[in-house]
Design an enzyme around this catalytic site. Sequence first.
Site, short mmCIF file in Angstrom:
data_model
loop_
_atom_site.label_atom_id
_atom_site.label_comp_id
_atom_site.label_asym_id
_atom_site.label_seq_id
_atom_site.Cartn_x
_atom_site.Cartn_y
_atom_site.Cartn_z
N ASP A 45 -3.61 0.40 10.83
CA ASP A 45 -3.20 -0.89 11.40
C ASP A 45 -3.82 -1.09 12.78
O ASP A 45 -4.30 -2.18 13.12
CB ASP A 45 -1.67 -0.96 11.51
N TYR A 73 8.70 7.15 3.84
CA TYR A 73 7.29 7.27 4.25
C TYR A 73 6.99 8.72 4.61
O TYR A 73 5.99 9.30 4.16
CB TYR A 73 7.06 6.34 5.44
C1 GLA Z 1 2.01 1.48 7.20
C2 GLA Z 1 1.39 2.44 8.21
C3 GLA Z 1 -0.10 2.61 7.94
C4 GLA Z 1 -0.35 2.99 6.47
C5 GLA Z 1 0.40 2.03 5.55
C6 GLA Z 1 0.30 2.43 4.09
O1 GLA Z 1 1.49 0.20 7.37
O2 GLA Z 1 1.57 1.93 9.52
O3 GLA Z 1 -0.63 3.59 8.80
O4 GLA Z 1 0.00 4.32 6.23
O5 GLA Z 1 1.77 1.94 5.89
O6 GLA Z 1 -1.00 2.29 3.65
#
Ligand code: GLA
Length: 379
Positions: free
Chosen positions: A170, A219
């Site tokens: 991101d 996550y």
């Molecule tokens: C979130 C995290 C990213 C990535 C996505 C999944 O957005 O901030 O770093 O791991 O999930 O692709």
Amino acid sequence: MDISKLVINTFNAQFDGEPTFLARAPGRVNLIGEHTDYNDGFVLPMAIDRAAWITLRPRDDRQVRVYSLDYEETAEFSLDDLHKGKGWAEYIKGVANELKVAGFQVKGWDGVLGGDVPKGAGLSSSAALELVAARAFAAVSKFDWNPARMAQIGQKAENRWVGVNCGIMDQMVSAAAQAGHALFLDCRSLEYDHVPLPDKAAVVVMDTSTRRGLVDSAYNERRAQCEAAAKFFGVPALRDVSLEEFRAKSSALENTVMRRARHIITENQRVLDAVDAMRAGDASILGRLFNESHASLRDDFEVTNEALNQIVATAQVHPACFGARMTGAGFGGCAVALVDEKQVGGFTSTIAEKYRQRSGLEAQFYVCQPGAGAGLVVH
Ligand code: GLA
């Protein structure tokens, strides 16, 4: 009024006088390559035409004062005395702290923060805030803008100050994107390339309006399972396992871990195939890869929810849709569809209606243009 004008007008009212700089950093939507970033893999996000903005003026001391348009309040802190607290200003403090740790000589400023990246929807409003803060500090403290370095600062702020264990995707796309292009990023080397979107295809973000708590723990659990799989294969990250090697050895893996690894390994290949499809201008192949990615995230990685599955299935069978998938961390939030640009209006109204009938929920739609990464205007 557009947000850049709004933050400047508010600056005049709040701080008396004119701002010196206007910084901007965008949110993002990931086209493909989900949960691959923390496996040292490949991702293909694009910056969107929605962003966080800060207009600011340097100060002579080491205070930072920021007025937030959204929260209608001012946060103030000293760069010499940073303490963790709560709320939106933590992202700015976290960036200040990481810049200091990295040896940058940061200076104080007064500023106004505003933006139009929807919060909590999976469009990376937090990465946008981190990168616009980094851009603001770079401007007043007069250091060069190195996108990868600043993305790492933003990621560390999020990991260590805010306490969210995200990967680098991101922040990198918010820092480094080029207008009209998606960012093909190697999350191990941080090398990247700008890849144009196919002509005539529009990127439509579909917000299911569902949000799930406990995203962080789910996550982190996925991260741990991926690390366990990498350990099994004796490599630093799943990035290093080929599909052939996976097929030859995976029967010895515990079933859940095997499926998590299969998602990552096949998803990395889909990103490479998606880049080829985009370079060839082939929206049909790109759309098919979106559909395969969604199935893998649903069945193997198990990060979708009912609402995401419903909106994606509804979109996938629409004649104007090349393909659709969930996007971002998952468990709720947004999906992304690739749609014939001439039929976007009909597409969104049909999907809104069918989704409402099936789920009882109201979806939001954002037709996104691939925007530029963090930028600065000097007044
Ligand atoms: C979130 C995290 C990213 C990535 C996505 C999944 O957005 O901030 O770093 O791991 O999930 O692709």
